[in-house]
Each structure stands twice: as C-alpha cells, then as structure tokens.
Design a protein around this motif. Structure first.
Motif, PDB file in Angstrom:
ATOM      1  N   GLN A  43      70.581 -22.498   3.330  1.00 45.71           N
ATOM      2  CA  GLN A  43      71.298 -22.374   2.058  1.00 45.71           C
ATOM      3  C   GLN A  43      70.493 -23.020   0.927  1.00 45.71           C
ATOM      4  O   GLN A  43      70.424 -22.501  -0.181  1.00 45.71           O
ATOM      5  CB  GLN A  43      72.679 -23.040   2.172  1.00 45.71           C
ATOM      6  N   GLY A  44      69.865 -24.165   1.230  1.00 46.22           N
ATOM      7  CA  GLY A  44      69.033 -24.840   0.231  1.00 46.22           C
ATOM      8  C   GLY A  44      67.833 -23.992  -0.167  1.00 46.22           C
ATOM      9  O   GLY A  44      67.446 -23.939  -1.335  1.00 46.22           O
ATOM     10  N   LEU A  45      67.262 -23.296   0.816  1.00 49.71           N
ATOM     11  CA  LEU A  45      66.136 -22.402   0.530  1.00 49.71           C
ATOM     12  C   LEU A  45      66.582 -21.237  -0.354  1.00 49.71           C
ATOM     13  O   LEU A  45      65.872 -20.847  -1.290  1.00 49.71           O
ATOM     14  CB  LEU A  45      65.550 -21.882   1.846  1.00 49.71           C
ATOM     15  N   LEU A  46      67.766 -20.713  -0.077  1.00 47.67           N
ATOM     16  CA  LEU A  46      68.281 -19.572  -0.851  1.00 47.67           C
ATOM     17  C   LEU A  46      68.539 -19.950  -2.311  1.00 47.67           C
ATOM     18  O   LEU A  46      68.582 -19.067  -3.180  1.00 47.67           O
ATOM     19  CB  LEU A  46      69.564 -19.035  -0.215  1.00 47.67           C
ATOM     20  N   HIS A  47      68.677 -21.216  -2.588  1.00 41.75           N
ATOM     21  CA  HIS A  47      68.817 -21.677  -3.972  1.00 41.75           C
ATOM     22  C   HIS A  47      67.544 -21.354  -4.764  1.00 41.75           C
ATOM     23  O   HIS A  47      67.600 -21.039  -5.956  1.00 41.75           O
ATOM     24  CB  HIS A  47      69.101 -23.185  -3.999  1.00 41.75           C
ATOM     25  N   HIS A  48      66.402 -21.437  -4.110  1.00 42.26           N
ATOM     26  CA  HIS A  48      65.116 -21.177  -4.766  1.00 42.26           C
ATOM     27  C   HIS A  48      64.697 -19.708  -4.666  1.00 42.26           C
ATOM     28  O   HIS A  48      64.106 -19.154  -5.598  1.00 42.26           O
ATOM     29  CB  HIS A  48      64.024 -22.063  -4.153  1.00 42.26           C
ATOM     30  N   PHE A  49      64.975 -19.091  -3.524  1.00 43.72           N
ATOM     31  CA  PHE A  49      64.607 -17.689  -3.289  1.00 43.72           C
ATOM     32  C   PHE A  49      65.814 -17.010  -2.631  1.00 43.72           C
ATOM     33  O   PHE A  49      66.105 -17.269  -1.454  1.00 43.72           O
ATOM     34  CB  PHE A  49      63.379 -17.594  -2.381  1.00 43.72           C
ATOM     35  N   PRO A  50      66.522 -16.141  -3.364  1.00 40.69           N
ATOM     36  CA  PRO A  50      67.803 -15.612  -2.875  1.00 40.69           C
ATOM     37  C   PRO A  50      67.716 -14.683  -1.665  1.00 40.69           C
ATOM     38  O   PRO A  50      68.715 -14.483  -0.979  1.00 40.69           O
ATOM     39  CB  PRO A  50      68.371 -14.880  -4.091  1.00 40.69           C
ATOM     40  N   THR A  51      66.529 -14.098  -1.398  1.00 43.07           N
ATOM     41  CA  THR A  51      66.375 -13.208  -0.242  1.00 43.07           C
ATOM     42  C   THR A  51      64.990 -13.409   0.361  1.00 43.07           C
ATOM     43  O   THR A  51      64.085 -13.963  -0.279  1.00 43.07           O
ATOM     44  CB  THR A  51      66.487 -11.721  -0.644  1.00 43.07           C
ATOM     45  N   LYS A  52      64.832 -12.934   1.587  1.00 44.18           N
ATOM     46  CA  LYS A  52      63.515 -12.985   2.227  1.00 44.18           C
ATOM     47  C   LYS A  52      62.509 -12.177   1.413  1.00 44.18           C
ATOM     48  O   LYS A  52      61.364 -12.586   1.223  1.00 44.18           O
ATOM     49  CB  LYS A  52      63.601 -12.445   3.661  1.00 44.18           C
ATOM     50  N   GLU A  53      62.947 -11.007   0.914  1.00 40.58           N
ATOM     51  CA  GLU A  53      62.032 -10.172   0.122  1.00 40.58           C
ATOM     52  C   GLU A  53      61.558 -10.907  -1.129  1.00 40.58           C
ATOM     53  O   GLU A  53      60.384 -10.838  -1.489  1.00 40.58           O
ATOM     54  CB  GLU A  53      62.710  -8.859  -0.274  1.00 40.58           C
ATOM     55  N   ALA A  54      62.484 -11.610  -1.803  1.00 42.04           N
ATOM     56  CA  ALA A  54      62.111 -12.363  -3.007  1.00 42.04           C
ATOM     57  C   ALA A  54      61.077 -13.429  -2.670  1.00 42.04           C
ATOM     58  O   ALA A  54      60.113 -13.658  -3.418  1.00 42.04           O
ATOM     59  CB  ALA A  54      63.345 -12.999  -3.639  1.00 42.04           C
ATOM     60  N   LEU A  55      61.252 -14.096  -1.538  1.00 40.05           N
ATOM     61  CA  LEU A  55      60.299 -15.120  -1.106  1.00 40.05           C
ATOM     62  C   LEU A  55      58.942 -14.497  -0.811  1.00 40.05           C
ATOM     63  O   LEU A  55      57.901 -15.004  -1.248  1.00 40.05           O
ATOM     64  CB  LEU A  55      60.848 -15.832   0.135  1.00 40.05           C
ATOM     65  N   LEU A  56      58.936 -13.378  -0.099  1.00 41.33           N
ATOM     66  CA  LEU A  56      57.658 -12.759   0.274  1.00 41.33           C
ATOM     67  C   LEU A  56      56.936 -12.181  -0.941  1.00 41.33           C
ATOM     68  O   LEU A  56      55.710 -12.242  -1.031  1.00 41.33           O
ATOM     69  CB  LEU A  56      57.895 -11.687   1.342  1.00 41.33           C
ATOM     70  N   VAL A  57      57.688 -11.631  -1.897  1.00 42.98           N
ATOM     71  CA  VAL A  57      57.069 -11.151  -3.137  1.00 42.98           C
ATOM     72  C   VAL A  57      56.433 -12.321  -3.879  1.00 42.98           C
ATOM     73  O   VAL A  57      55.322 -12.209  -4.417  1.00 42.98           O
ATOM     74  CB  VAL A  57      58.085 -10.404  -4.024  1.00 42.98           C
ATOM     75  N   ALA A  58      57.113 -13.476  -3.907  1.00 44.44           N
ATOM     76  CA  ALA A  58      56.546 -14.661  -4.565  1.00 44.44           C
ATOM     77  C   ALA A  58      55.259 -15.102  -3.866  1.00 44.44           C
ATOM     78  O   ALA A  58      54.298 -15.516  -4.520  1.00 44.44           O
ATOM     79  CB  ALA A  58      57.573 -15.793  -4.587  1.00 44.44           C
ATOM     80  N   VAL A  59      55.229 -15.001  -2.543  1.00 40.95           N
ATOM     81  CA  VAL A  59      54.012 -15.336  -1.790  1.00 40.95           C
ATOM     82  C   VAL A  59      52.873 -14.385  -2.176  1.00 40.95           C
ATOM     83  O   VAL A  59      51.736 -14.808  -2.397  1.00 40.95           O
ATOM     84  CB  VAL A  59      54.281 -15.278  -0.267  1.00 40.95           C
TER      85      VAL A  59
END
Length: 198
Positions: A43-59
């Motif tokens: 849940q804490g991670l989702l505060h910064h990146f709401p989805t796995k796709e959003a996280l991977l796009v940021a990477v």
C-alpha cells in the motif's frame, strides 16, 4: 522538505525495481517484491506508483535518462558509434530489455498506461536518430534516403533486434548484427575502428 523526501523515496523505489527486474525478469517483478526491497508495504508503494505499469514506465523513463546522459547527448546528436555502444550495453541487461519489450508490445492496445510514454518516446527517438544520421551522412545516406526517411528504419532495427535476441540469444548476436546494419547504412563501408561488421 516533504517533497524532497518523496523524490528520494521514488528514486529508491526505482533503483530497487531495477534490481528486482535484473534478478527476476519482467514477469517475476511484483509490487510486493519491490515494496519488500525498500521496506514498504505494498500500500505504501502504491502511494508513489499507483500500478505496476506506472512503476515500470517510470523505470523505462529513468533508463532513457541514463542512456542519453540526462539528455546531454541530444544536443550533440546520437553518433552511430554511441548507438552501437548502447546495443552492447543492452545485451548486458536482459531484464530491463525484457521489461521494455513486454511493455512496448502491450502498449499498442487502447488505453494502455504505457501508450503515451511510448508514443512520445518514439517521436523523440526518431528525431534524435535523424540528427545522428545527418551528422554522419549529411542530407542523403549512401542509398539515397534522407535522414528523416532512414530514422524510423534505424529505430525499427534496434527494437526489432531486441525481440529476436530475447527469443533466441544463441541465434541472434545483437551487437554483431547491429554492426552489420551500420555497415549496410554506410553503403558497405566499414565504420570507425571497432565498428567493423566482423
């Protein structure tokens, strides 16, 4: 102050994601694994990146920043030798290349969260490639194409080689094949030292 801490945390999450991708590949990278690596709940991670796709796009965006030296090389143009070095580098990080390729394939579907990233990225990449080709060849390549006509072809070769290499790395030596393509672009003339097609 709070914003600076949030930015630091985001950077930490991105570094951890890259580590997890390197260890587990695209499919094995989960939000839970990344959260655990940085000492957060999911849940804490989702505060910064709401989805796995959003996280991977940021990477991937972060990867592009590293690959272009934070954009510093754009002013100088991507010389073809630098592109060959980038292909060499990508061959050493299959997890990141797999993430890029998987997201790229998925992004062609309607409303995919990575679609805007890739659409914008390819517009910029084609412009950068055209500038690289112009720097090396002027307004016409040996085969008669303009840099703008050849830029999508160069981009397609780089990304298409990644797919072939991921599927069968024994059959497709990505760095060597890319150098063969550069020789073709140059009209059969070898490039600078270290870029021959042998």
């Amino acid at each position: 102050m709070a914003r600076a801490r949030s930015e630091e945390r985001r950077a930490e999450i991105l570094r951890a994601t890259i580590e997890v991708i390197a260890e587990r590949g695209y499919r094995g990278t989960t939000l839970g694994a990344v959260a655990e690596r940085v000492g957060l709940t999911q849940q804490g991670l989702l505060h910064h990146f709401p989805t796995k796709e959003a996280l991977l796009v940021a990477v991937l965006d972060e990867r592009d920043q590293w690959d272009t030296g934070g954009g510093a090389r754009r002013g100088e143009g991507w010389r073809l030798e630098l592109l060959a070095s980038l292909v060499d580098y990508n061959a050493m990080r299959p997890g990141i290349v797999q993430t890029f390729s998987a997201l790229l394939g998925e992004s062609v579907t309607e409303d995919h969260p990575a679609r805007e990233f890739f659409t914008h990225r390819y517009g910029q990449v084609r412009a950068d490639m055209a500038e690289s080709l112009r720097d090396e060849f002027g307004e016409r390549l040996p085969g008669g194409l303009t840099p703008e006509q050849a830029a999508p072809l160069l981009t397609a070769v780089m990304d298409g080689l990644q797919y072939q290499w991921l599927l069968d790395p024994e059959a497709v030596d990505m760095p060597v094949v890319f150098r063969h393509f550069l020789t073709l672009l140059r009209g059969g003339e070898p490039g600078p030292a270290g870029l021959s097609a042998s």
